[in-house]
Design a protein around this motif. Structure first.
Motif, mmCIF file in Angstrom:
data_model
loop_
_atom_site.group_PDB
_atom_site.id
_atom_site.type_symbol
_atom_site.label_atom_id
_atom_site.label_comp_id
_atom_site.label_asym_id
_atom_site.label_seq_id
_atom_site.Cartn_x
_atom_site.Cartn_y
_atom_site.Cartn_z
ATOM 1 N N PHE A 5 0.825 -1.207 0.000
ATOM 2 C CA PHE A 5 0.000 0.000 0.000
ATOM 3 C C PHE A 5 0.861 1.260 0.000
ATOM 4 C CE2 PHE A 5 -2.681 -3.270 1.731
ATOM 5 C CZ PHE A 5 -3.899 -3.038 1.109
ATOM 6 N N ALA A 6 0.420 2.265 -0.735
ATOM 7 C CA ALA A 6 1.081 3.569 -0.744
ATOM 8 C C ALA A 6 0.021 4.631 -0.450
ATOM 9 C CB ALA A 6 1.715 3.849 -2.101
ATOM 10 N N GLN A 7 0.429 5.670 0.273
ATOM 11 C CA GLN A 7 -0.517 6.741 0.565
ATOM 12 C C GLN A 7 -0.795 7.522 -0.705
ATOM 13 O OE1 GLN A 7 0.265 9.129 4.065
ATOM 14 N NE2 GLN A 7 -0.616 10.902 3.050
ATOM 15 N N LYS A 8 -2.062 7.692 -1.014
ATOM 16 C CA LYS A 8 -2.457 8.386 -2.234
ATOM 17 C C LYS A 8 -3.011 9.774 -1.931
ATOM 18 C CE LYS A 8 -4.710 7.506 -6.568
ATOM 19 N NZ LYS A 8 -3.996 6.804 -7.596
ATOM 20 N N HIS A 9 -3.580 9.957 -0.750
ATOM 21 C CA HIS A 9 -4.205 11.241 -0.422
ATOM 22 C C HIS A 9 -4.262 11.406 1.096
ATOM 23 C CE1 HIS A 9 -6.768 14.696 -1.507
ATOM 24 N NE2 HIS A 9 -7.326 14.473 -0.332
ATOM 25 N N ALA A 10 -4.226 12.653 1.532
ATOM 26 C CA ALA A 10 -4.425 12.967 2.947
ATOM 27 C C ALA A 10 -5.262 14.232 3.047
ATOM 28 C CB ALA A 10 -3.089 13.162 3.654
ATOM 29 N N ALA A 11 -6.082 14.299 4.057
ATOM 30 C CA ALA A 11 -6.913 15.472 4.338
ATOM 31 C C ALA A 11 -6.959 15.628 5.850
ATOM 32 C CB ALA A 11 -8.320 15.276 3.776
ATOM 33 N N SER A 12 -7.356 16.811 6.311
ATOM 34 C CA SER A 12 -7.473 16.990 7.756
ATOM 35 C C SER A 12 -8.678 17.856 8.081
ATOM 36 C CB SER A 12 -6.197 17.594 8.341
ATOM 37 O OG SER A 12 -5.989 18.873 7.811
ATOM 38 N N ALA A 13 -9.168 17.666 9.282
ATOM 39 C CA ALA A 13 -10.294 18.445 9.803
ATOM 40 C C ALA A 13 -10.207 18.403 11.314
ATOM 41 C CB ALA A 13 -11.618 17.866 9.333
ATOM 42 N N SER A 14 -10.348 19.543 11.949
ATOM 43 C CA SER A 14 -10.323 19.637 13.410
ATOM 44 C C SER A 14 -9.067 19.007 14.009
ATOM 45 C CB SER A 14 -11.571 18.982 14.007
ATOM 46 O OG SER A 14 -12.740 19.589 13.512
ATOM 47 N N GLY A 15 -7.941 19.089 13.310
ATOM 48 C CA GLY A 15 -6.691 18.532 13.807
ATOM 49 C C GLY A 15 -6.547 17.035 13.615
ATOM 50 N N ILE A 16 -7.541 16.404 13.008
ATOM 51 C CA ILE A 16 -7.527 14.958 12.756
ATOM 52 C C ILE A 16 -7.087 14.741 11.307
ATOM 53 C CG2 ILE A 16 -8.893 12.841 12.727
ATOM 54 C CD1 ILE A 16 -10.894 14.390 14.587
ATOM 55 N N THR A 17 -6.214 13.788 11.092
ATOM 56 C CA THR A 17 -5.735 13.496 9.741
ATOM 57 C C THR A 17 -6.431 12.259 9.191
ATOM 58 O OG1 THR A 17 -3.577 14.413 10.288
ATOM 59 C CG2 THR A 17 -3.687 13.020 8.345
ATOM 60 N N LEU A 18 -6.910 12.361 7.962
ATOM 61 C CA LEU A 18 -7.515 11.256 7.226
ATOM 62 C C LEU A 18 -6.564 10.885 6.105
ATOM 63 C CD1 LEU A 18 -9.925 9.443 6.253
ATOM 64 C CD2 LEU A 18 -10.690 11.445 4.948
ATOM 65 N N LYS A 19 -6.220 9.606 6.004
ATOM 66 C CA LYS A 19 -5.312 9.145 4.957
ATOM 67 C C LYS A 19 -5.967 8.026 4.156
ATOM 68 C CE LYS A 19 -1.075 10.280 7.446
ATOM 69 N NZ LYS A 19 0.171 9.745 8.030
ATOM 70 N N TYR A 20 -5.689 8.041 2.855
ATOM 71 C CA TYR A 20 -6.193 7.028 1.932
ATOM 72 C C TYR A 20 -4.993 6.287 1.356
ATOM 73 C CZ TYR A 20 -8.444 5.101 -2.272
ATOM 74 O OH TYR A 20 -8.914 4.271 -3.258
ATOM 75 N N PHE A 21 -4.994 4.953 1.486
ATOM 76 C CA PHE A 21 -3.908 4.122 0.983
ATOM 77 C C PHE A 21 -4.444 3.204 -0.106
ATOM 78 C CE2 PHE A 21 -2.601 5.383 5.176
ATOM 79 C CZ PHE A 21 -1.237 5.588 5.066
ATOM 80 N N TYR A 22 -3.610 2.969 -1.131
ATOM 81 C CA TYR A 22 -4.027 2.158 -2.281
ATOM 82 C C TYR A 22 -2.944 1.155 -2.660
ATOM 83 C CZ TYR A 22 -5.203 0.819 -7.023
ATOM 84 O OH TYR A 22 -5.480 0.093 -8.144
ATOM 85 N N SER A 23 -3.372 -0.013 -3.077
ATOM 86 C CA SER A 23 -2.493 -1.054 -3.608
ATOM 87 C C SER A 23 -3.129 -1.593 -4.879
ATOM 88 C CB SER A 23 -2.357 -2.193 -2.591
ATOM 89 O OG SER A 23 -1.854 -3.357 -3.203
ATOM 90 N N SER A 24 -2.365 -1.630 -5.959
ATOM 91 C CA SER A 24 -2.905 -2.169 -7.216
ATOM 92 C C SER A 24 -3.097 -3.686 -7.131
ATOM 93 C CB SER A 24 -1.979 -1.823 -8.380
ATOM 94 O OG SER A 24 -0.696 -2.388 -8.169
ATOM 95 N N ARG A 25 -2.599 -4.291 -6.086
ATOM 96 C CA ARG A 25 -2.752 -5.728 -5.885
ATOM 97 C C ARG A 25 -3.991 -6.046 -5.040
ATOM 98 N NH1 ARG A 25 2.005 -8.980 -3.142
ATOM 99 N NH2 ARG A 25 2.582 -9.493 -5.255
#
Length: 143
Positions: free
Chosen positions: A55-75
């Motif tokens: 998996f590699a991180q594809k995107h990150a966002a934040s709100a209220s000091g909390i971080t949201l991360k999206y990870f993707y694997s082509s497998r």
């Protein structure tokens, strides 16, 4: 009578001590809905053999000091992770087709959560959502 009482007291004290010395481990609460589980790897955490390390991180966002991360694997697909989050927050991985989704809550003693895999391979799309106390605070684009 006193001897039996002493044995019972010692046994109870030993059991109480064993409970106190047992380390507490958080157990995440995973929920899913829609047609989640219809595809390979769904229902498994990203640490499963064959997926771990892909998996590699594809995107990150934040709100209220909390971080949201999206990870993707082509497998294997994708998963969502939240960090620096209080209890009452959940990470959600949502698939576009059929409304499949899986969420994971933040447990006592930790400040993060990550979901099981959402299989968005073969043209399917997915995204990550940060939700706290029933309100969506941040989300990623569809990938």
């Amino acid at each position: 009578m006193q001897r039996r009482l002493l044995k019972t007291t010692l046994a109870a004290a030993g059991a109480a001590l064993a409970v106190v010395l047992t380390p507490f481990t958080a157990q995440a609460a995973s929920y899913s809905g829609g047609n989640y589980g219809a595809y390979a790897y769904e229902g498994s955490y990203p640490t499963i053999s064959g997926c771990s390390g892909t998996f590699a991180q594809k995107h990150a966002a934040s709100a209220s000091g909390i971080t949201l991360k999206y990870f993707y694997s082509s497998r294997c697909g994708s998963f969502a992770r939240i960090e620096n989050a209080p209890q009452g927050c959940v990470a959600v991985a949502q698939r576009a087709d059929g409304g499949g989704w899986v969420s994971e809550s933040v447990d006592p003693g930790i400040n993060y959560a990550y979901t099981k895999i959402a299989n968005n391979l073969n043209g399917r799309l997915s995204r990550a959502i940060l939700s706290c106390n029933g309100h969506d605070l941040a989300w990623t684009p569809w990938y």
